[in-house]
Motif scaffolding. Structure first.
Motif, PDB file in Angstrom:
ATOM      1  N   ALA A   1       7.790  14.151  -5.522  1.00 49.61           N
ATOM      2  CA  ALA A   1       7.276  15.099  -4.524  1.00 49.61           C
ATOM      3  C   ALA A   1       8.070  14.974  -3.227  1.00 49.61           C
ATOM      4  O   ALA A   1       8.375  15.978  -2.576  1.00 49.61           O
ATOM      5  CB  ALA A   1       5.792  14.858  -4.270  1.00 49.61           C
ATOM      6  N   ALA A   2       8.428  13.749  -2.858  1.00 46.19           N
ATOM      7  CA  ALA A   2       9.249  13.549  -1.660  1.00 46.19           C
ATOM      8  C   ALA A   2      10.592  14.254  -1.799  1.00 46.19           C
ATOM      9  O   ALA A   2      11.129  14.789  -0.819  1.00 46.19           O
ATOM     10  CB  ALA A   2       9.453  12.061  -1.396  1.00 46.19           C
ATOM     11  N   ARG A   3      11.128  14.283  -3.005  1.00 43.59           N
ATOM     12  CA  ARG A   3      12.418  14.930  -3.252  1.00 43.59           C
ATOM     13  C   ARG A   3      12.319  16.461  -3.223  1.00 43.59           C
ATOM     14  O   ARG A   3      13.331  17.155  -3.237  1.00 43.59           O
ATOM     15  CB  ARG A   3      12.986  14.459  -4.584  1.00 43.59           C
ATOM     16  N   CYS A   4      11.092  16.989  -3.192  1.00 46.54           N
ATOM     17  CA  CYS A   4      10.865  18.435  -3.088  1.00 46.54           C
ATOM     18  C   CYS A   4      10.848  18.900  -1.631  1.00 46.54           C
ATOM     19  O   CYS A   4      10.748  20.097  -1.375  1.00 46.54           O
ATOM     20  CB  CYS A   4       9.501  18.810  -3.691  1.00 46.54           C
ATOM     21  N   LEU A   5      10.888  17.957  -0.711  1.00 51.09           N
ATOM     22  CA  LEU A   5      10.675  18.281   0.701  1.00 51.09           C
ATOM     23  C   LEU A   5      11.961  18.335   1.505  1.00 51.09           C
ATOM     24  O   LEU A   5      12.925  17.622   1.224  1.00 51.09           O
ATOM     25  CB  LEU A   5       9.735  17.245   1.329  1.00 51.09           C
ATOM     26  N   THR A   6      11.927  19.146   2.534  1.00 48.20           N
ATOM     27  CA  THR A   6      12.991  19.169   3.528  1.00 48.20           C
ATOM     28  C   THR A   6      12.829  17.933   4.410  1.00 48.20           C
ATOM     29  O   THR A   6      11.732  17.347   4.468  1.00 48.20           O
ATOM     30  CB  THR A   6      12.885  20.432   4.399  1.00 48.20           C
ATOM     31  N   PRO A   7      13.874  17.496   5.112  1.00 51.62           N
ATOM     32  CA  PRO A   7      13.709  16.365   6.036  1.00 51.62           C
ATOM     33  C   PRO A   7      12.603  16.669   7.053  1.00 51.62           C
ATOM     34  O   PRO A   7      12.544  17.760   7.611  1.00 51.62           O
ATOM     35  CB  PRO A   7      15.077  16.268   6.716  1.00 51.62           C
ATOM     36  N   GLY A   8      11.708  15.730   7.235  1.00 52.80           N
ATOM     37  CA  GLY A   8      10.574  15.914   8.133  1.00 52.80           C
ATOM     38  C   GLY A   8       9.412  16.655   7.505  1.00 52.80           C
ATOM     39  O   GLY A   8       8.400  16.900   8.163  1.00 52.80           O
ATOM     40  N   GLY A   9       9.541  17.025   6.212  1.00 54.99           N
ATOM     41  CA  GLY A   9       8.471  17.737   5.521  1.00 54.99           C
ATOM     42  C   GLY A   9       7.229  16.873   5.350  1.00 54.99           C
ATOM     43  O   GLY A   9       7.268  15.654   5.496  1.00 54.99           O
ATOM     44  N   GLU A  10       6.123  17.521   5.034  1.00 52.51           N
ATOM     45  CA  GLU A  10       4.840  16.830   4.902  1.00 52.51           C
ATOM     46  C   GLU A  10       4.352  16.822   3.464  1.00 52.51           C
ATOM     47  O   GLU A  10       4.660  17.718   2.691  1.00 52.51           O
ATOM     48  CB  GLU A  10       3.776  17.519   5.760  1.00 52.51           C
ATOM     49  N   ILE A  11       3.548  15.821   3.172  1.00 48.85           N
ATOM     50  CA  ILE A  11       2.872  15.741   1.882  1.00 48.85           C
ATOM     51  C   ILE A  11       1.374  15.672   2.140  1.00 48.85           C
ATOM     52  O   ILE A  11       0.929  15.074   3.129  1.00 48.85           O
ATOM     53  CB  ILE A  11       3.352  14.527   1.051  1.00 48.85           C
ATOM     54  N   ALA A  12       0.613  16.312   1.271  1.00 47.24           N
ATOM     55  CA  ALA A  12      -0.844  16.256   1.307  1.00 47.24           C
ATOM     56  C   ALA A  12      -1.307  15.910  -0.103  1.00 47.24           C
ATOM     57  O   ALA A  12      -1.143  16.706  -1.026  1.00 47.24           O
ATOM     58  CB  ALA A  12      -1.427  17.594   1.758  1.00 47.24           C
ATOM     59  N   ILE A  13      -1.843  14.705  -0.253  1.00 51.02           N
ATOM     60  CA  ILE A  13      -2.355  14.248  -1.544  1.00 51.02           C
ATOM     61  C   ILE A  13      -3.873  14.199  -1.422  1.00 51.02           C
ATOM     62  O   ILE A  13      -4.398  13.488  -0.565  1.00 51.02           O
ATOM     63  CB  ILE A  13      -1.807  12.862  -1.915  1.00 51.02           C
ATOM     64  N   ALA A  14      -4.553  14.947  -2.265  1.00 53.58           N
ATOM     65  CA  ALA A  14      -6.003  15.045  -2.140  1.00 53.58           C
ATOM     66  C   ALA A  14      -6.686  14.825  -3.482  1.00 53.58           C
ATOM     67  O   ALA A  14      -6.088  15.016  -4.537  1.00 53.58           O
ATOM     68  CB  ALA A  14      -6.389  16.411  -1.589  1.00 53.58           C
ATOM     69  N   GLY A  15      -7.925  14.429  -3.397  1.00 50.10           N
ATOM     70  CA  GLY A  15      -8.718  14.291  -4.604  1.00 50.10           C
ATOM     71  C   GLY A  15      -9.884  13.347  -4.406  1.00 50.10           C
ATOM     72  O   GLY A  15     -10.066  12.757  -3.355  1.00 50.10           O
ATOM     73  N   TRP A  16     -10.641  13.260  -5.439  1.00 50.24           N
ATOM     74  CA  TRP A  16     -11.787  12.358  -5.471  1.00 50.24           C
ATOM     75  C   TRP A  16     -11.346  11.049  -6.102  1.00 50.24           C
ATOM     76  O   TRP A  16     -10.393  10.998  -6.841  1.00 50.24           O
ATOM     77  CB  TRP A  16     -12.898  12.972  -6.319  1.00 50.24           C
ATOM     78  N   GLY A  17     -12.060  10.007  -5.817  1.00 50.04           N
ATOM     79  CA  GLY A  17     -11.855   8.772  -6.556  1.00 50.04           C
ATOM     80  C   GLY A  17     -10.973   7.738  -5.906  1.00 50.04           C
ATOM     81  O   GLY A  17     -10.665   6.741  -6.535  1.00 50.04           O
ATOM     82  N   VAL A  18     -10.536   7.944  -4.671  1.00 49.06           N
ATOM     83  CA  VAL A  18      -9.774   6.897  -3.998  1.00 49.06           C
ATOM     84  C   VAL A  18     -10.741   5.774  -3.646  1.00 49.06           C
ATOM     85  O   VAL A  18     -11.844   6.018  -3.160  1.00 49.06           O
ATOM     86  CB  VAL A  18      -9.104   7.436  -2.717  1.00 49.06           C
ATOM     87  N   VAL A  19     -10.338   4.545  -3.907  1.00 49.80           N
ATOM     88  CA  VAL A  19     -11.197   3.409  -3.584  1.00 49.80           C
ATOM     89  C   VAL A  19     -10.540   2.543  -2.515  1.00 49.80           C
ATOM     90  O   VAL A  19      -9.327   2.548  -2.342  1.00 49.80           O
ATOM     91  CB  VAL A  19     -11.538   2.553  -4.830  1.00 49.80           C
ATOM     92  N   ASP A  20     -11.395   1.816  -1.803  1.00 46.59           N
ATOM     93  CA  ASP A  20     -10.905   0.870  -0.815  1.00 46.59           C
ATOM     94  C   ASP A  20     -10.141  -0.233  -1.534  1.00 46.59           C
ATOM     95  O   ASP A  20     -10.282  -0.424  -2.750  1.00 46.59           O
ATOM     96  CB  ASP A  20     -12.078   0.279  -0.017  1.00 46.59           C
ATOM     97  N   ASP A  21      -9.354  -0.981  -0.790  1.00 47.85           N
ATOM     98  CA  ASP A  21      -8.513  -2.004  -1.412  1.00 47.85           C
ATOM     99  C   ASP A  21      -9.310  -3.066  -2.167  1.00 47.85           C
ATOM    100  O   ASP A  21      -8.816  -3.629  -3.136  1.00 47.85           O
ATOM    101  CB  ASP A  21      -7.600  -2.643  -0.365  1.00 47.85           C
ATOM    102  N   ASP A  22     -10.561  -3.306  -1.760  1.00 49.21           N
ATOM    103  CA  ASP A  22     -11.383  -4.298  -2.480  1.00 49.21           C
ATOM    104  C   ASP A  22     -12.046  -3.709  -3.734  1.00 49.21           C
ATOM    105  O   ASP A  22     -12.711  -4.416  -4.478  1.00 49.21           O
ATOM    106  CB  ASP A  22     -12.432  -4.906  -1.555  1.00 49.21           C
TER     107      ASP A  22
END
Length: 192
Positions: free
Chosen positions: A112-133
């Motif tokens: 996905a980073a390789r799809c971006l122009t320099p300085g481009g943004e990424i937005a990763i969204a979804g359910w299910g992200v957990v805290d590090d613990d």
């Protein structure tokens, strides 16, 4: 069935982000592509691309047409294998990373980073992200159990895992927030 929810998510994302400098957006693994419809209600001049697997891309064109979005480019591809053929100012990955095994989750962010122009943004969204613990938030823990049962290798990845993959891909200013629907949003800007 996912099309109306995609439009709503696109609207939420448009409210969350400053789109004034965005000329081109790619929705990676976006199913019917209707996230782009909702996002472009606020800034219709944004050029839009949907990158999807061939079987999904084949039906996405008709769905986008039903929403009056015939100008969305539908590109067949697999983000776990290779980046888009184009370059964009914003890449969206909603409900993609957590259904993949860790090596493919990492590859999807690197590509996905390789799809971006320099300085481009990424937005990763979804359910299910957990805290590090891995003990919270409760919905993340619940979805982790669900993902483990529904997907061969999917799981709720930790904030630390997302940050490590994004940093490796060259992103900076990584932030984690919650959208109005309760899902997690990671945002970052590509160095360059």
């Amino acid at each position: 069935m996912l099309a109306p929810g995609g439009v709503i998510f696109g609207r939420h994302l448009a409210q969350e982000m400053d789109l004034s400098a965005i000329g081109s957006v790619i929705d990676i693994g976006g199913g019917p592509g209707t996230i782009l419809v909702g996002l472009r209600e606020r800034r219709p001049q944004i050029a839009a691309t949907l990158m999807e697997l061939p079987t999904v891309a084949a039906v996405a064109k008709d769905i986008l047409s039903e929403y009056g979005a015939d100008d969305v480019i539908v590109e067949e591809g697999d983000i776990t294998v290779a980046p888009s053929i184009g370059r964009h100012d914003l890449a969206i990955l909603k409900a993609v990373v957590q259904v993949l095994p860790p090596d493919q989750a990492r590859s999807s962010i690197l590509n996905a980073a390789r799809c971006l122009t320099p300085g481009g943004e990424i937005a990763i969204a979804g359910w299910g992200v957990v805290d590090d613990d891995r003990l919270g938030p409760p919905e993340g823990v619940f979805l982790n159990l669900t993902f483990l049962n529904l997907y061969r290798h999917g799981e709720s990845y930790t904030e630390g895992q997302y940050r490590a993959w994004m940093t490796e891909a060259g992103f900076r200013d990584i932030s984690r927030s919650r959208l109005p629907d309760g899902s997690t949003l990671f945002r970052a800007r590509l160095t360059g």
